[in-house]
Design an enzyme around this catalytic site. Structure first.
Site, PDB file in Angstrom:
ATOM      1  N   LYS A 198       2.090  -3.223   7.212  1.00 27.88           N
ATOM      2  CA  LYS A 198       2.356  -3.480   5.860  1.00 27.88           C
ATOM      3  C   LYS A 198       3.894  -2.982   5.515  1.00 27.88           C
ATOM      4  O   LYS A 198       4.552  -3.875   4.678  1.00 27.88           O
ATOM      5  CB  LYS A 198       1.536  -2.625   4.958  1.00 27.88           C
ATOM      6  CG  LYS A 198      -0.180  -3.143   4.920  1.00 27.88           C
ATOM      7  CD  LYS A 198      -0.089  -4.467   4.542  1.00 27.88           C
ATOM      8  CE  LYS A 198       0.111  -4.674   2.966  1.00 27.88           C
ATOM      9  NZ  LYS A 198      -0.481  -6.076   2.448  1.00 27.88           N
ATOM     10  N   TYR A 231      -2.191  -0.533  10.798  1.00 28.78           N
ATOM     11  CA  TYR A 231      -2.225  -1.149   9.585  1.00 28.78           C
ATOM     12  C   TYR A 231      -1.163  -0.758   8.799  1.00 28.78           C
ATOM     13  O   TYR A 231      -0.284  -1.758   8.240  1.00 28.78           O
ATOM     14  CB  TYR A 231      -3.410  -0.950   8.755  1.00 28.78           C
ATOM     15  CG  TYR A 231      -3.489  -1.016   7.316  1.00 28.78           C
ATOM     16  CD1 TYR A 231      -3.440  -2.360   6.980  1.00 28.78           C
ATOM     17  CD2 TYR A 231      -3.320  -0.090   6.484  1.00 28.78           C
ATOM     18  CE1 TYR A 231      -3.359  -2.630   5.560  1.00 28.78           C
ATOM     19  CE2 TYR A 231      -3.175  -0.143   4.897  1.00 28.78           C
ATOM     20  CZ  TYR A 231      -3.326  -1.685   4.483  1.00 28.78           C
ATOM     21  OH  TYR A 231      -3.314  -1.856   3.241  1.00 28.78           O
ATOM     22  N   THR A 243       0.733  -1.179  -0.016  1.00 31.84           N
ATOM     23  CA  THR A 243       0.063  -0.144   0.003  1.00 31.84           C
ATOM     24  C   THR A 243       0.823   1.197   0.027  1.00 31.84           C
ATOM     25  O   THR A 243       2.047   1.155   0.412  1.00 31.84           O
ATOM     26  CB  THR A 243      -0.860  -0.022   1.127  1.00 31.84           C
ATOM     27  OG1 THR A 243      -1.572   1.314   1.321  1.00 31.84           O
ATOM     28  CG2 THR A 243       0.075  -0.216   2.479  1.00 31.84           C
ATOM     29  N   ASP A 244       0.262   2.446  -0.447  1.00 31.15           N
ATOM     30  CA  ASP A 244       0.934   3.760  -0.380  1.00 31.15           C
ATOM     31  C   ASP A 244       1.124   4.192   1.079  1.00 31.15           C
ATOM     32  O   ASP A 244       1.886   5.192   1.403  1.00 31.15           O
ATOM     33  CB  ASP A 244       0.360   4.721  -1.442  1.00 31.15           C
ATOM     34  CG  ASP A 244      -0.955   4.914  -0.812  1.00 31.15           C
ATOM     35  OD1 ASP A 244      -1.782   4.579  -0.175  1.00 31.15           O
ATOM     36  OD2 ASP A 244      -1.771   5.855  -1.584  1.00 31.15           O
TER      37      ASP A 244
END
Ligand code: NAD
Ligand code: DAU
Length: 352
Positions: free
Chosen positions: A162, A158, A132-133
């Site tokens: 990641k 989160y 994810t960015d």
């Protein structure tokens, strides 16, 4: 069979679009979908693919070492596209441990199983982590978009999980020579997205005239990408990306949340034949998300110049299509918004 590809999390939102695409495009591949079927995993997302001869489903947990090893052996896996994860930021704020377990330990379990199975014979192998960015942190209003060299600066549990899993993937490349690839993508939207995320949640709420809880003042900015464009990018990077590299993927379509919410209100009202502005009163500014990142934006120059990928759909067209899909697939939504999800919703928003 030319290749045997393990897709983890294939019953989720993005995973189901990717599995559908791979099964249809590569009849001589075997696509193995390994998914625990958590609250977010929905077999109904792949009803149209279930019977395909080159598709297999295995229910299992990416943290279960023996189950993961068994899948590698049974199907002689030579490529992995890893999407299985806990994906919702608000849940991570309430329950960070589950995110560390699935996203960090689950990724490490898969890496270790791939390393054992491939045993140094890296030719033709690939481990692709779908990330994810959010690992890059938050941008200010005038900052340049995230590039592949932007330092990691995650804020939510989160994004921290990641970021950690990205580091383990890169470590397996740098330490053992595993042919890995990482893609960092911006916000996805489209059919089959679980209705805890902003767009499907609000489409459904507008339909049933339930309030629309906009965090803070709705000033936060996200860069939106139609999910099928993401699936096409993943297919391309998996096949043609360079091992050891990271590719950013984004829609080049930044919106303030409040502008997006107003667009959803207009679109749902129009498609339902209501008068313009009929549901505007549902917009409700509520307490902000803790640690809410102000802005994400992606510079996708690398994937465009190296691999020729660019988004095919502009946001207004994608939203038109997405709203039409949710309104036409009410049964899909209703089957999810059962007691379990309603109880979660009530605990988040006090049942209002
Ligand atoms: P999702 O929540 O819709 O689906 C996640 C899937 O993973 C579900 O099918 C679930 O059952 C499965 N899963 C969860 N824990 C598991 C476990 N322990 N073992 C096996 N399966 C498990 O998620 P999504 O939005 O489709 O995101 C997929 C991936 O893409 C995630 O890794 C996410 O971080 C990443 N991503 C998402 C977005 C986005 O906008 N949604 C953007 C960029 C990256
Ligand atoms: O950027 C990629 C990420 O996009 C992915 O890695 C995540 O898996 C995915 O969930 C998504 O994260 P966001 O937190 O940006 O998505 P979400 O749909 O939860 O929220 C979008 C924006 O809308 C965010 O600024 C928070 C806001 N929001 C969200 C909800 C659910 C609201 O204002 N109200 C809401 O009820």
């Amino acid at each position: 069979m030319k290749r045997s590809i393990l897709v983890t999390g294939g019953a989720g939102f993005i995973g189901s679009h990717l599995v559908r695409r791979l099964v249809a495009r590569y009849p001589d591949y075997r696509i193995v979908n390994f998914d625990k079927l958590t609250y977010a995993g929905n077999p109904a997302n792949l009803r149209d693919t279930e019977g395909a001869p080159n598709y297999a489903f295995e229910r299992g947990d990416v943290c279960d070492v023996e189950a993961v090893r068994a899948v590698f052996r049974r199907y002689d896996i030579d490529g992995v596209i890893h999407l299985a994860a806990e994906s919702h930021v608000d849940r991570s704020i309430r329950d960070p441990f589950t995110f560390a377990r699935t996203n960090v330990l689950g990724t490490l379990t898969l890496l270790q199983a791939a390393k054992e199975h491939w045993n140094g014979a890296w030719e033709g192998k690939r481990f692709h982590h779908v990330s994810t960015d959010e690992v890059y942190g938050a941008l200010g209003a005038g900052d340049a978009p995230f590039s592949e060299t932007t330092p990691y600066d995650p804020h939510s549990p989160y994004s921290a999980s990641k970021a950690s899993s990205d580091h383990f993937v890169q470590a397996f490349h740098d330490t053992y020579g595993m042919p890995t690839i990482i893609t960092n993508c911006s916000n996805n939207y489209g059919p089959y997205q679980f209705p805890e995320k902003l767009i499907p949640l609000f489409i459904n709420n507008i339909r049933i005239s339930r309030r629309l809880p906009v965090y803070g003042r709705g000033e936060n900015v996200r860069d939106w990408l139609y999910v099928e464009d993401h699936a096409r990018a993943l297919d391309l990077v998996f096949h043609e990306g360079r091992a050891g590299e990271t590719y950013n993927i984004g829609g080049d379509d930044e919106r303030r949340n409040i502008d997006l919410v107003r667009l959803l209100v207009r679109t749902v009202d129009r498609q339902l034949g209501r008068s313009e502005g009929a549901s505007e009163h549902l917009i409700d500014f509520v307490a902000d998300r803790a640690g809410h990142d102000l802005r994400y934006a992606i510079d996708a120059t690398k994937i465009r110049e190296e691999l020729g990928w660019r988004p095919s759909l502009r946001f207004e067209e994608g939203i038109e299509r997405t709203v039409r899909w949710y309104l036409a697939n009410q049964a899909w939504m209703d089957a999810i918004v059962d007691g379990t999800y309603e109880r979660y919703y009530d605990s988040m928003y006090g049942g209002k």
